[in-house]
Design a protein around this motif. Structure first.
Motif, PDB file in Angstrom:
ATOM      1  N   GLY A 166       0.784  -1.243   0.000  1.00  0.00           N
ATOM      2  CA  GLY A 166       0.000   0.000   0.000  1.00  0.00           C
ATOM      3  C   GLY A 166       0.808   1.281   0.000  1.00  0.00           C
ATOM      4  N   PHE A 167       2.130   1.150  -0.147  1.00  0.00           N
ATOM      5  CA  PHE A 167       2.950   2.368  -0.141  1.00  0.00           C
ATOM      6  C   PHE A 167       4.250   2.166  -0.910  1.00  0.00           C
ATOM      7  N   ALA A 168       4.861   3.293  -1.305  1.00  0.00           N
ATOM      8  CA  ALA A 168       6.204   3.291  -1.893  1.00  0.00           C
ATOM      9  C   ALA A 168       6.983   4.430  -1.252  1.00  0.00           C
ATOM     10  N   VAL A 169       8.315   4.315  -1.298  1.00  0.00           N
ATOM     11  CA  VAL A 169       9.166   5.275  -0.583  1.00  0.00           C
ATOM     12  C   VAL A 169      10.263   5.801  -1.505  1.00  0.00           C
ATOM     13  N   GLY A 170      10.510   7.079  -1.456  1.00  0.00           N
ATOM     14  CA  GLY A 170      11.615   7.660  -2.227  1.00  0.00           C
ATOM     15  C   GLY A 170      12.945   7.181  -1.673  1.00  0.00           C
ATOM     16  N   VAL A 171      13.858   6.755  -2.549  1.00  0.00           N
ATOM     17  CA  VAL A 171      15.154   6.240  -2.083  1.00  0.00           C
ATOM     18  C   VAL A 171      15.957   7.348  -1.389  1.00  0.00           C
ATOM     19  N   GLY A 172      15.911   8.558  -1.928  1.00  0.00           N
ATOM     20  CA  GLY A 172      16.610   9.687  -1.303  1.00  0.00           C
ATOM     21  C   GLY A 172      16.097   9.951   0.102  1.00  0.00           C
ATOM     22  N   TYR A 173      14.798   9.793   0.276  1.00  0.00           N
ATOM     23  CA  TYR A 173      14.183   9.984   1.604  1.00  0.00           C
ATOM     24  C   TYR A 173      14.669   8.907   2.586  1.00  0.00           C
ATOM     25  N   ILE A 174      14.793   7.682   2.123  1.00  0.00           N
ATOM     26  CA  ILE A 174      15.316   6.598   2.982  1.00  0.00           C
ATOM     27  C   ILE A 174      16.751   6.919   3.400  1.00  0.00           C
ATOM     28  N   LYS A 175      17.537   7.341   2.429  1.00  0.00           N
ATOM     29  CA  LYS A 175      18.958   7.611   2.702  1.00  0.00           C
ATOM     30  C   LYS A 175      19.144   8.729   3.712  1.00  0.00           C
ATOM     31  N   LYS A 176      18.174   9.627   3.801  1.00  0.00           N
ATOM     32  CA  LYS A 176      18.289  10.750   4.751  1.00  0.00           C
ATOM     33  C   LYS A 176      18.051  10.318   6.195  1.00  0.00           C
TER      34      LYS A 176
END
Ligand code: UDP
Ligand code: MN
Length: 241
Positions: A166-176
């Motif tokens: 039900g969701f997806a995440v920005g890779v840049g956001y994870i890295k932060k």
């Protein structure tokens, strides 16, 4: 260039494995700019899956990370966590900052239009998931374009009452984030992961026409013996030939 979508599929050895991954993999061949991470819960990569991956022609990464024995002995086993964690680590190290991470279980069913919905995710995007739990659908509740709560058959004290698909995440956001991770707690994998990203409701990007469209389903495959139980006994085995 379009952002790459890193699709993470946890899987494990059982009679249905090849069927599930063939069906899902062939769906994924319809999608542009995708990278499929097939993450096995096993000590080694299965050769039959390796040859499927080569045949499909998609960019892929094949990982094998078995669940630690302690968790397998629990009453509610945290299924697919060791392997999803390994894929998360891979994406943190190798993923493009503009890419997107999406967890897609091997037995789910997906409409390829969902990939274009999630493609430009910056933080976390969300949408409904069909055929799940007692309410048939699980969905964020949206007001004035923002998520205000969740509609889900198993609230269980969770801040984020969402399914893995039900969701997806920005890779840049994870890295932060300091310590993005998925907990080994059955039922709380999604909630724990999203909390580890320091997500708040107002950061969530609403997709699928204000969360009004179902484009992914939490389908499950029946184990083979179920079918035999439902059929009347076969009286014609061999003796009429
Ligand atoms: N899975 C796994 N190891 C296991 C059991 C499941 O890696 O021991 C994977 C499975 O292939 C699927 C995901 O974890 O992609 C969720 O498992 P399942 O579909 O059995 O869970 P459910 O849909 O019933 O919640
Ligand atoms: Mn499933």
């Amino acid at each position: 260039r379009l952002p790459i979508i890193y699709v993470v599929t946890p899987t494990y050895r059982r009679p249905e494995m090849v069927a599930e991954l063939t069906r899902l993999g062939q769906t994924l061949t319809m999608v542009k700019r995708i990278h499929w991470l097939v993450a096995e819960d096993s000590p080694a990569c299965s050769p039959v899956i390796a040859s499927l991956l080569h045949r499909l022609g998609l960019p892929f990464t094949h990982l094998a990370t078995p669940m630690p024995e302690v968790y397998r002995r629990e009453r509610y086993v945290p299924r697919g966590v060791s392997n999803r964690r390994a894929a998360l680590q891979w994406v943190k190290e190798e993923g493009h900052d503009h890419g997107v991470l999406f967890f897609l279980d091997d037995d789910n069913a997906i409409d390829v239009r969902l990939f274009e919905e999630m493609r430009h995710t910056k933080t976390v995007s969300m949408w409904p998931v069909g055929l799940i739990g007692d309410y048939t659908v699980s969905s964020p509740v949206v007001r004035d374009g923002k998520v205000v709560s969740f509609y889900d058959g198993w609230p269980a004290g969770r801040k984020f009452q969402v399914d893995m698909a039900g969701f997806a995440v920005g890779v840049g956001y994870i890295k932060k984030q300091k310590r993005p991770t998925m907990p080994y707690i059955a039922g709380y994998e999604e909630d724990g992961f999203l909390k580890s990203l320091n997500l708040t409701l107002k950061d969530i990007e609403v997709r699928a026409n204000g969360c009004t469209e179902v484009l992914v389903w939490h389908t499950r495959t029946a184990k083979n013996p179920t079918r035999a139980i439902r059929l009347p006994p076969d009286k014609h085995t061999h003796d009429n030939i």
